[in-house]
Scaffold this motif. Structure first.
Motif, PDB file in Angstrom:
ATOM      1  N   LEU A   1       0.839  -1.198   0.000  1.00 42.56           N
ATOM      2  CA  LEU A   1       0.000   0.000   0.000  1.00 42.56           C
ATOM      3  C   LEU A   1       0.876   1.252   0.000  1.00 42.56           C
ATOM      4  O   LEU A   1       1.751   1.412   0.852  1.00 42.56           O
ATOM      5  N   SER A   2       0.616   2.155  -0.955  1.00 39.74           N
ATOM      6  CA  SER A   2       1.431   3.374  -1.054  1.00 39.74           C
ATOM      7  C   SER A   2       0.671   4.634  -0.657  1.00 39.74           C
ATOM      8  O   SER A   2       1.289   5.628  -0.267  1.00 39.74           O
ATOM      9  N   THR A   3      -0.666   4.607  -0.744  1.00 35.50           N
ATOM     10  CA  THR A   3      -1.468   5.799  -0.462  1.00 35.50           C
ATOM     11  C   THR A   3      -2.681   5.422   0.368  1.00 35.50           C
ATOM     12  O   THR A   3      -3.392   4.467   0.042  1.00 35.50           O
ATOM     13  N   LEU A   4      -2.925   6.193   1.441  1.00 38.33           N
ATOM     14  CA  LEU A   4      -4.059   5.910   2.319  1.00 38.33           C
ATOM     15  C   LEU A   4      -4.752   7.212   2.697  1.00 38.33           C
ATOM     16  O   LEU A   4      -4.146   8.103   3.298  1.00 38.33           O
ATOM     17  N   PHE A   5      -6.033   7.324   2.317  1.00 40.19           N
ATOM     18  CA  PHE A   5      -6.838   8.495   2.646  1.00 40.19           C
ATOM     19  C   PHE A   5      -7.848   8.124   3.735  1.00 40.19           C
ATOM     20  O   PHE A   5      -8.736   7.309   3.506  1.00 40.19           O
ATOM     21  N   LEU A   6      -7.697   8.725   4.900  1.00 33.28           N
ATOM     22  CA  LEU A   6      -8.636   8.525   5.999  1.00 33.28           C
ATOM     23  C   LEU A   6      -9.222   9.862   6.458  1.00 33.28           C
ATOM     24  O   LEU A   6      -9.691   9.986   7.587  1.00 33.28           O
ATOM     25  N   GLY A   7      -9.185  10.846   5.587  1.00 31.46           N
ATOM     26  CA  GLY A   7      -9.665  12.176   5.932  1.00 31.46           C
ATOM     27  C   GLY A   7     -11.175  12.263   6.017  1.00 31.46           C
ATOM     28  O   GLY A   7     -11.905  11.394   5.541  1.00 31.46           O
ATOM     29  N   GLU A   8     -11.650  13.329   6.683  1.00 31.86           N
ATOM     30  CA  GLU A   8     -13.076  13.634   6.802  1.00 31.86           C
ATOM     31  C   GLU A   8     -13.855  12.504   7.460  1.00 31.86           C
ATOM     32  O   GLU A   8     -14.925  12.106   7.003  1.00 31.86           O
ATOM     33  N   ASN A   9     -13.305  11.989   8.550  1.00 32.40           N
ATOM     34  CA  ASN A   9     -13.995  10.985   9.351  1.00 32.40           C
ATOM     35  C   ASN A   9     -14.146  11.503  10.779  1.00 32.40           C
ATOM     36  O   ASN A   9     -13.991  12.699  11.031  1.00 32.40           O
ATOM     37  N   SER A  10     -14.441  10.605  11.697  1.00 33.82           N
ATOM     38  CA  SER A  10     -14.631  10.987  13.102  1.00 33.82           C
ATOM     39  C   SER A  10     -13.681  10.218  14.001  1.00 33.82           C
ATOM     40  O   SER A  10     -14.025   9.849  15.128  1.00 33.82           O
ATOM     41  N   LEU A  11     -12.491   9.985  13.515  1.00 31.77           N
ATOM     42  CA  LEU A  11     -11.509   9.214  14.270  1.00 31.77           C
ATOM     43  C   LEU A  11     -11.040   9.975  15.505  1.00 31.77           C
ATOM     44  O   LEU A  11     -10.793  11.176  15.450  1.00 31.77           O
ATOM     45  N   LYS A  12     -10.915   9.250  16.600  1.00 28.73           N
ATOM     46  CA  LYS A  12     -10.393   9.833  17.837  1.00 28.73           C
ATOM     47  C   LYS A  12      -8.987   9.319  18.141  1.00 28.73           C
ATOM     48  O   LYS A  12      -8.143  10.061  18.629  1.00 28.73           O
ATOM     49  N   VAL A  13      -8.777   8.050  17.855  1.00 27.15           N
ATOM     50  CA  VAL A  13      -7.486   7.417  18.121  1.00 27.15           C
ATOM     51  C   VAL A  13      -7.186   6.444  16.992  1.00 27.15           C
ATOM     52  O   VAL A  13      -8.086   5.773  16.483  1.00 27.15           O
ATOM     53  N   ILE A  14      -5.922   6.395  16.610  1.00 24.60           N
ATOM     54  CA  ILE A  14      -5.483   5.378  15.656  1.00 24.60           C
ATOM     55  C   ILE A  14      -4.464   4.505  16.378  1.00 24.60           C
ATOM     56  O   ILE A  14      -3.381   4.979  16.742  1.00 24.60           O
ATOM     57  N   PRO A  15      -4.802   3.250  16.637  1.00 27.20           N
ATOM     58  CA  PRO A  15      -3.882   2.383  17.391  1.00 27.20           C
ATOM     59  C   PRO A  15      -2.570   2.181  16.649  1.00 27.20           C
ATOM     60  O   PRO A  15      -2.533   2.118  15.418  1.00 27.20           O
ATOM     61  N   GLY A  16      -1.506   2.080  17.405  1.00 29.14           N
ATOM     62  CA  GLY A  16      -0.186   1.946  16.809  1.00 29.14           C
ATOM     63  C   GLY A  16      -0.048   0.734  15.915  1.00 29.14           C
ATOM     64  O   GLY A  16       0.638   0.779  14.884  1.00 29.14           O
ATOM     65  N   LYS A  17      -0.728  -0.349  16.280  1.00 27.03           N
ATOM     66  CA  LYS A  17      -0.601  -1.581  15.500  1.00 27.03           C
ATOM     67  C   LYS A  17      -1.153  -1.428  14.083  1.00 27.03           C
ATOM     68  O   LYS A  17      -0.820  -2.203  13.189  1.00 27.03           O
ATOM     69  N   PHE A  18      -1.990  -0.408  13.880  1.00 27.58           N
ATOM     70  CA  PHE A  18      -2.591  -0.198  12.564  1.00 27.58           C
ATOM     71  C   PHE A  18      -1.522   0.037  11.502  1.00 27.58           C
ATOM     72  O   PHE A  18      -1.688  -0.328  10.339  1.00 27.58           O
ATOM     73  N   PHE A  19      -0.402   0.652  11.896  1.00 25.27           N
ATOM     74  CA  PHE A  19       0.645   0.993  10.931  1.00 25.27           C
ATOM     75  C   PHE A  19       1.731  -0.078  10.824  1.00 25.27           C
ATOM     76  O   PHE A  19       2.705   0.097  10.100  1.00 25.27           O
ATOM     77  N   GLN A  20       1.539  -1.190  11.506  1.00 26.06           N
ATOM     78  CA  GLN A  20       2.618  -2.161  11.653  1.00 26.06           C
ATOM     79  C   GLN A  20       3.086  -2.768  10.334  1.00 26.06           C
ATOM     80  O   GLN A  20       4.282  -3.011  10.142  1.00 26.06           O
ATOM     81  N   PHE A  21       2.150  -2.999   9.417  1.00 23.58           N
ATOM     82  CA  PHE A  21       2.507  -3.687   8.172  1.00 23.58           C
ATOM     83  C   PHE A  21       2.207  -2.815   6.948  1.00 23.58           C
ATOM     84  O   PHE A  21       1.546  -3.231   6.007  1.00 23.58           O
ATOM     85  N   MET A  22       2.687  -1.582   6.986  1.00 25.59           N
ATOM     86  CA  MET A  22       2.508  -0.645   5.865  1.00 25.59           C
ATOM     87  C   MET A  22       3.851  -0.014   5.508  1.00 25.59           C
ATOM     88  O   MET A  22       3.982   1.196   5.387  1.00 25.59           O
ATOM     89  N   LYS A  23       4.830  -0.820   5.339  1.00 24.83           N
ATOM     90  CA  LYS A  23       6.191  -0.335   5.134  1.00 24.83           C
ATOM     91  C   LYS A  23       6.356   0.494   3.861  1.00 24.83           C
ATOM     92  O   LYS A  23       7.272   1.301   3.754  1.00 24.83           O
ATOM     93  N   ALA A  24       5.458   0.289   2.888  1.00 24.22           N
ATOM     94  CA  ALA A  24       5.606   0.988   1.605  1.00 24.22           C
ATOM     95  C   ALA A  24       4.768   2.265   1.522  1.00 24.22           C
ATOM     96  O   ALA A  24       4.783   2.945   0.495  1.00 24.22           O
ATOM     97  N   LEU A  25       4.050   2.603   2.602  1.00 28.57           N
ATOM     98  CA  LEU A  25       3.150   3.756   2.553  1.00 28.57           C
ATOM     99  C   LEU A  25       3.930   5.053   2.343  1.00 28.57           C
ATOM    100  O   LEU A  25       4.856   5.369   3.089  1.00 28.57           O
ATOM    101  N   VAL A  26       3.524   5.805   1.326  1.00 27.82           N
ATOM    102  CA  VAL A  26       4.191   7.063   0.974  1.00 27.82           C
ATOM    103  C   VAL A  26       3.315   8.264   1.321  1.00 27.82           C
ATOM    104  O   VAL A  26       3.816   9.307   1.748  1.00 27.82           O
ATOM    105  N   VAL A  27       1.999   8.124   1.146  1.00 27.83           N
ATOM    106  CA  VAL A  27       1.060   9.231   1.368  1.00 27.83           C
ATOM    107  C   VAL A  27       0.031   8.822   2.415  1.00 27.83           C
ATOM    108  O   VAL A  27      -0.631   7.789   2.270  1.00 27.83           O
TER     109      VAL A  27
END
Length: 333
Positions: free
Chosen positions: A17-43
């Motif tokens: 995965l290189s691009t992830l859009f999570l904008g315009e939501n109602s997120l309060k917290v993003i758990p650290g483990k969520f990013f654990q397997f996204m080594k290629a994320l650029v955006v």
């Protein structure tokens, strides 16, 4: 985007995965483990999550991340994890609660774009030193509430030339000087809740002296100016130095009597003949709450590009001659 997501509990495996859009939501917290397997994320776009108060320390796992948008969130601190994103090129913190950028100069050495406009951060002497450590910086947006600091920024022309969006807030000064050479990249300017008797334009530059000999001393890129609650100034003739202005909004400035003063306008045009015609490219003009405003220009201006014209609570401003001059325009009033 705009999926009304309130909570994330999964730990997705997205190694490509290189691009992830999570904008315009109602997120309060993003758990650290969520990013654990996204080594290629650029955006990564987390903007417009107003309840999001902090970035996870584990965000540093995104070792390939180059573009991070946290604008319009409730984030107030730059976490240690965020400062570990060594490849980051662009960081958007506009409309956040961030108050400090301490350490950013050494932590994010590749940063080219830093947006801080309408955050809680105001440029001071310490941050000017910090920003100068960003050797690759090309775009900067921000806020200033001290006239001395504004002068200091303009003296560091490499830094000032990066400024594209500037908010001047609660400044008190008899004279405020804007340097068109130093702030050559300025695109949007706000002057808010300030007490300034006169705004002067200066265009000399030690670093660019040869380049300025054959060029106009103006804000070539300035397209939008908003002035709100400006006290002390009776005119805004300095706007002649913004020949490409498309949007002008002036509100709640009780001492303002005219936009362009005749005598000052003549003195400017005598030295700079190409700055004679005001507002040739203006598309939107909004005037509100200006009880002493008597005229826009010495003679009713012909505004060939004007498409929107709003006037409210300006009892001394005669509009008949202005409408006659611009009757061929399709203007929304």
């Amino acid at each position: 985007m705009s999926n009304q997501i309130e909570e994330i509990s999964c730990c997705p495996e997205c190694p490509n995965l290189s691009t992830l859009f999570l904008g315009e939501n109602s997120l309060k917290v993003i758990p650290g483990k969520f990013f654990q397997f996204m080594k290629a994320l650029v955006v990564l776009d987390l903007s417009h999550n107003g309840f999001l108060k902090e970035s996870s320390e584990e965000i540093c796992r995104l070792t390939s991340l180059q573009y991070l948008n946290l604008s319009h969130t409730g984030i107030s601190l730059l976490s240690v994890g965020l400062k570990g994103l060594r490849k980051l090129i662009s960081l958007d913190l506009e409309f956040t609660d961030v108050e400090s950028i301490d350490g950013i100069g050494t932590s994010l050495p590749k940063l080219q774009v830093l947006k801080l406009y309408r955050s809680f951060f105001y440029i001071d002497a310490r941050s000017i030193e910090e920003l100068q450590l960003l050797e690759h910086l090309k775009i900067l947006t921000g806020n200033v509430k001290d006239a001395i600091m504004l002068e200091s920024i303009q003296r560091v022309e490499r830094l000032a030339s990066c400024v594209q969006r500037l908010r001047i807030f609660t400044i008190s000064a008899k004279v405020l000087t804007l340097n068109t050479a130093a702030l050559g990249g300025l695109r949007e300017l706000e002057i808010i809740v300030s007490r300034i008797s006169e705004i002067k334009i200066y265009w000399k530059s030690k670093e660019k002296e040869d380049l300025l000999c054959n060029s106009s001393p103006c804000f070539k890129h300035l397209s939008s100016t908003v002035i709100y609650d400006l006290e002390g100034s009776k005119e805004l003739t300095w706007l002649l130095f913004a020949p490409n202005l498309k949007k002008l909004q002036v509100r709640s400035s009780r001492s303002l009597e005219e936009i362009i003063n005749k005598e000052k306008g003549i003195s400017i045009s005598n030295v700079h003949p190409d700055l004679t015609v005001p507002f040739a490219k203006l598309q939107s003009l909004s005037l509100w709450g200006l009880p002493e405003l008597k005229r826009i220009c010495p003679t009713p201006p012909a505004l060939p590009s004007l498409r929107k014209f709003v006037v409210e609570k300006c009892p001394k401003l005669p509009l008949e001659s202005f409408r006659d001059t611009n009757r061929n325009n399709e203007v929304d009033e």
